[in-house]
Design an enzyme around this catalytic site. Structure first.
Site, PDB file in Angstrom:
ATOM      1  N   LEU A   9     -48.596 -18.192 -18.522  1.00 19.58           N
ATOM      2  CA  LEU A   9     -48.035 -17.438 -17.403  1.00 19.58           C
ATOM      3  C   LEU A   9     -49.082 -17.078 -16.364  1.00 19.58           C
ATOM      4  CD1 LEU A   9     -45.719 -14.942 -19.327  1.00 19.58           C
ATOM      5  CD2 LEU A   9     -45.114 -17.117 -18.277  1.00 19.58           C
ATOM      6  N   VAL A  16     -52.546 -15.204 -20.373  1.00 21.68           N
ATOM      7  CA  VAL A  16     -51.244 -14.675 -20.751  1.00 21.68           C
ATOM      8  C   VAL A  16     -50.283 -15.838 -20.953  1.00 21.68           C
ATOM      9  CG1 VAL A  16     -49.439 -13.024 -20.178  1.00 21.68           C
ATOM     10  CG2 VAL A  16     -51.741 -12.721 -19.245  1.00 21.68           C
ATOM     11  N   LYS A  74     -50.982 -11.904 -24.762  1.00 20.81           N
ATOM     12  CA  LYS A  74     -52.200 -11.824 -23.970  1.00 20.81           C
ATOM     13  C   LYS A  74     -53.399 -12.064 -24.882  1.00 20.81           C
ATOM     14  CE  LYS A  74     -49.559  -8.819 -21.063  1.00 20.81           C
ATOM     15  NZ  LYS A  74     -49.544  -7.749 -20.053  1.00 20.81           N
ATOM     16  N   ASP A  99     -55.231   0.525 -13.252  1.00 17.24           N
ATOM     17  CA  ASP A  99     -55.062  -0.684 -12.433  1.00 17.24           C
ATOM     18  C   ASP A  99     -53.601  -0.870 -12.039  1.00 17.24           C
ATOM     19  OD1 ASP A  99     -55.984  -2.877 -11.026  1.00 17.24           O
ATOM     20  OD2 ASP A  99     -55.822  -4.250 -12.719  1.00 17.24           O
TER      21      ASP A  99
END
Length: 471
Positions: A17, A25, A39, A133
């Site tokens: 992805l 990912v 992940k 983040d």
């Protein structure tokens, strides 16, 4: 893609992805057929014992986060090689994708977005975590509201980057984070203000451009909220206060967002709703049990809706392969030129120093060009530059062979094997090398070699994105 893992823990991987500062990912399926975002940590980070310890602690805290507006961490193994975690896969576009494709959100949708994100952040903060983040790429738009992803994980990167880098995204980090200071929940409120300003206007409140300039504006200048609806501007300005103590709390934000319709399925414009529907359909049917090769999810360039930029491994493959192929085609010509230079070393005609130089240059070019081509096929940026620079050198070398031959007493003819080498094989080698150089310099080849991408894949579920250095 060749080289990608087929299974991580109990999850079968379907396709990549995205990629980020912490790892790659993948879209995966559980044994029961549920879609998850898996992940996988980069190998260089996995070898750091302190990173593993911090990663395990952050993942354990993240698994306690609940609520309606977060992507739940469902599984993890910090002791695996490499370490990994799995989160619920949200089949929707990131906020960045949606705004890029369909423009800013209407004011009512921004209010629903703000309420959902505030509630998601409250759930994260209740466990002692700080997101650190929150950006337009770490917010997924689903039909029943937004989702916050990648919460708390970025902090683990501090163990390897120490104080030389700031973990975050320029334009969405708080002033205290940009200064590498103490970061608390108030920092996420600042980032929330940036995300909502982006959703309302299509651009961040501190503009774009070079990362260091954006960070400077975050620290020293006031936000540009031109274009933000009048009813939202005062709240966003308060969220973007330089002093953390001056920012509103999440409860205050929820009170002002008036999100009575946050659960409505029509909270987004029709174009974005269609993106969500298409992505849900792409993963809704589980693969048959025992199917060794489940179909990959749609990627950019497919007929299905445009996902965010996909992983570097899916882009620029044609130009990179062409560059590597042309470089490898040069090798037989170079070997012939090397053999001829070695033979002429004992010939009293050409100067020995010239033939020795040609011999040494040819050997170096052959080794470096072949190495560069092989590295390029493995997505290494070093291979790209080795192919480009050495390709240019071989092009000059091959085209100069005929000039050298004529200046040392040779004749313009094709009657001898030497003349065929000089006037046919050497120019063809030079042309192939020039083509390899040009293909290696194309930006699409650069994207193929890019090891870390800040862009997420379908649903924007990227991992551990890293910001720029702070001046």
């Amino acid at each position: 893609m060749d080289g990608d893992p087929r299974r991580i823990g109990p999850y079968r991987l379907i396709g990549q992805l995205g990629s980020g500062g912490m790892g790659r990912v993948f879209l995966g399926r559980s044994r029961g057929g549920r879609a998850v975002a898996v992940k996988v940590v980069h190998a260089e980070l996995a070898g750091d014992a302190e990173f593993r310890r911090r990663f395990a602690a952050e993942v354990e805290a993240a698994r306690r986060v609940g609520g309606f507006y977060t992507a739940e961490v469902v599984d993890a193994d910090a002791g695996a090689d490499p370490p990994w975690l799995a989160t619920a896969y949200i089949p929707g576009p990131s906020l960045a994708e949606a705004v890029t494709a369909h423009g800013p959100l209407p004011p009512a949708a921004v209010r629903v977005l703000g309420a959902g994100l505030a509630e998601g952040l409250a759930a994260i903060h209740s466990t002692g975590l700080v997101h650190r983040d929150l950006t337009h790429r770490n917010v997924i738009l689903a039909d029943d509201g937004p989702r916050v992803i990648d919460f708390g994980i970025a902090k683990a990167l501090d163990t390897v980057h120490l104080s030389t880098r700031v973990i975050g995204t320029p334009g969405f980090m708080s002033p205290e984070q940009a200064r590498a200071g103490q970061v608390g929940p108030e920092s996420d409120v600042f980032s929330l203000g940036c995300v909502l300003a982006y959703a309302a206007t299509g651009t961040g409140p501190f503009g774009g451009g070079r990362a260091d300039l954006v960070v400077y504006r975050v620290v020293h200048e006031e936000p540009d909220l031109g274009g933000v609806p009048a009813g939202l501007a005062p709240l966003l300005r308060a969220c973007l206060a330089k002093n953390p103590a001056d920012r509103p709390g999440l409860d205050d934000i929820l009170d002002q967002m008036e999100a009575a319709d946050a659960g409505a399925t029509r909270w987004l414009p029709p174009g974005i709703t269609a993106m969500i529907t298409e992505r849900g359909a792409a993963i809704r049917t589980p693969a048959p049990p025992g199917d060794p090769e489940p179909p990959r999810p749609p990627m950019r360039g497919d007929r299905v809706s445009p996902y965010a930029p996909v992983a570097p491994s899916e882009r620029g493959g044609g130009t990179a392969t062409a560059a590597a192929t042309l470089a490898l085609l040069c090798i037989p010509g170079l070997l012939a030129m090397i053999a001829q230079a070695a033979a002429l070393l004992i010939d009293p005609g050409p100067p020995a120093w010239l033939m020795l130089t040609n011999l040494m240059v040819g050997v170096t070019e052959a080794v470096v060009l072949a190495t560069g081509a092989l590295l390029l096929l493995r997505h290494h940026a070093a291979g790209r530059w080795m192919t480009a620079v050495t390709g240019g050198s071989v092009a000059l070398h091959g085209m100069s062979a005929g000039v050298q031959y004529l200046l040392t007493g040779g004749r313009l003819t094709l009657a001898t094997p030497v003349s065929v080498l000089i006037f046919v094989i050497s120019p063809l080698t030079a042309l192939a090398a020039a083509g390899a150089m040009l293909m290696a310099l194309l930006s699409s080849t650069g994207r193929w070699c890019l090891r870390r991408s800040r862009a997420g894949g379908p649903g924007g579920q990227a991992l551990g994105q890293r910001g720029g250095a702070v001046p």
